[in-house]
Design an enzyme around this catalytic site. Structure first.
Site, PDB file in Angstrom:
ATOM      1  N   ASP A   9       0.850  -1.190   0.000  1.00  0.00           N
ATOM      2  CA  ASP A   9       0.000   0.000   0.000  1.00  0.00           C
ATOM      3  C   ASP A   9       0.887   1.242   0.000  1.00  0.00           C
ATOM      4  O   ASP A   9       1.645   1.466   0.940  1.00  0.00           O
ATOM      5  CB  ASP A   9      -0.889  -0.039   1.252  1.00  0.00           C
ATOM      6  N   GLU A 105      -2.656   0.097  -4.340  1.00  0.00           N
ATOM      7  CA  GLU A 105      -2.776  -0.964  -3.348  1.00  0.00           C
ATOM      8  C   GLU A 105      -2.980  -2.303  -4.043  1.00  0.00           C
ATOM      9  O   GLU A 105      -3.752  -2.393  -4.997  1.00  0.00           O
ATOM     10  CB  GLU A 105      -4.029  -0.651  -2.548  1.00  0.00           C
TER      11      GLU A 105
HETATM   12 MG    MG Z   1      -2.496   3.939   0.155  1.00  0.00          MG
END
Ligand code: MG
Length: 349
Positions: A9, A105
């Site tokens: 992420d 992500e």
């Molecule tokens: Mg993020």
């Protein structure tokens, strides 16, 4: 044999791309989002902005009240998509089993990867280094035997985090985990769990399956499993996304239409934030979803409609009139232009 799942992420992705390309923005509170006049919302902000309490999905007008000298950018989604493509290419050097969740992500299943002696920790370290070196973006990575734990792990030491939950650590990790961290537990479920005195997964483990099924229906089984660290969802490689939506199940049913209107604005804000996370894909139409207190569900589409509050209100009114009962769930969404349709549009006559 247990699996090895990574969740990667990017840290405040859109803001990170802007700071990479203009280092003067690093030290000032910075946000990417729609204008306050257009009732826009914040898509992403950097850490100096977060110090003012600003976060994604917050209305821009409120963000500017919290921090009047906030640097607000409209966002350059071509540049964000390009950075996303480069990062995704690095993921694919490690494994073809990549499931993107948004531009910044993704889940990776690295169970079968033999590089780095098969160590998920070393793979995670390599991903972080390569993304920084080649794209100039910091990524937080979580490694765990399941998707839901990998996702919690990537968030654990953000920004620039690397958290590993090995199979032998799962039991201890899960026991102290607040139930609000569980995949699928929204504000309504959280409230009901709290009413039952359940704060952590350790509390949740004391609840028999029967009881959870009574309280939460089908989701009760899911809660039973998650509380024990069980999550068998596979990493799915990319498939075309056909819609983006946001919905809320209310803690108590909304008895009349007037109350539904009030819930629409926050839903539209969440939808806007989600569309920004997907890089503002082209929209083919909008829809609303209404579930009534008798659990009947109705969905109403408007082809070519734009996702604004007025259009959703008109559509919701029509959908509600179909049964005119108390409302249990409201949802708003957009249908996306499919790759097929896009190809056809670009075909010459
Ligand atoms: Mg993020």
């Amino acid at each position: 044999m247990s699996r090895k799942i990574l969740h990667a992420d990017c840290d405040c992705f859109y803001a990170a791309v802007e700071m990479r390309d203009n280092p003067a923005l690093r030290e000032v509170p910075l946000a990417i989002g729609g204008s306050a006049e257009g009732r826009g919302v914040i898509a992403t902000c950097n850490y100096p902005a977060r110090a003012y309490g600003i976060h994604s999905a917050m209305p821009t007008a409120r963000a500017l009240r919290l921090c009047p000298h906030l640097t607000l950018l409209r966002g350059d989604f071509d540049r964000y998509r390009e950075a996303s493509r480069q990062i995704s290419a690095i993921f694919h050097e490690l494994t073809p089993l990549v499931e993107p969740l948004s531009l910044d992500e993704a889940f990776l299943d690295v169970t079968e990867v033999t590089r780095f002696s098969g160590s998920a920790t070393w793979m995670a370290r390599w991903l972080k280094e390569e993304c920084l070196k080649r794209v100039g973006i910091t990524v937080s990575v979580g490694a765990a035997p399941s998707k839901f734990l990998a996702k919690i792990a990537s968030d654990w030491e953000k920004p620039d985090g690397l958290t590993v939950i090995s199979p032998s650590q799962v039991d201890d990790f899960v026991r102290q985990l607040p139930v609000t961290k569980l995949h699928g537990v929204g504000p309504a479920t959280a409230k009901r769990l709290q009413a039952l005195d359940i704060d952590t997964c350790s509390d949740l483990q004391t609840m028999p399956l029967e009881r959870l099924l009574q309280e939460f229906g089908k989701f009760g089984r899911r809660l039973f499993e998650l509380a024990r660290g069980i999550d068998d969802r596979p990493v799915r490689i990319e498939r075309e996304r056909k819609s983006v939506s946001a919905e809320t199940t209310f803690a108590s049913d909304l008895p009349e239409l007037a109350l539904c209107y009030a819930e629409l604005a926050p839903l539209c804000e969440r939808l806007d934030a989600r569309l920004a996370r997907h890089g503002h894909p082209p929209v083919a139409g909008i829809f609303v979803k209404v579930r009534f207190d008798d659990f009947s569900l109705t969905t109403l589409d408007s082809r070519g409609g734009l996702p604004d509050l007025e259009n959703f209100a008109a559509l919701m009114e029509q959908a509600w009139a179909r049964r005119a009962r108390p409302v249990r769930l409201l949802g708003v969404g957009v249908r996306l232009v499919t790759d097929d349709a896009r190809r056809q549009l670009s075909l010459p006559f």
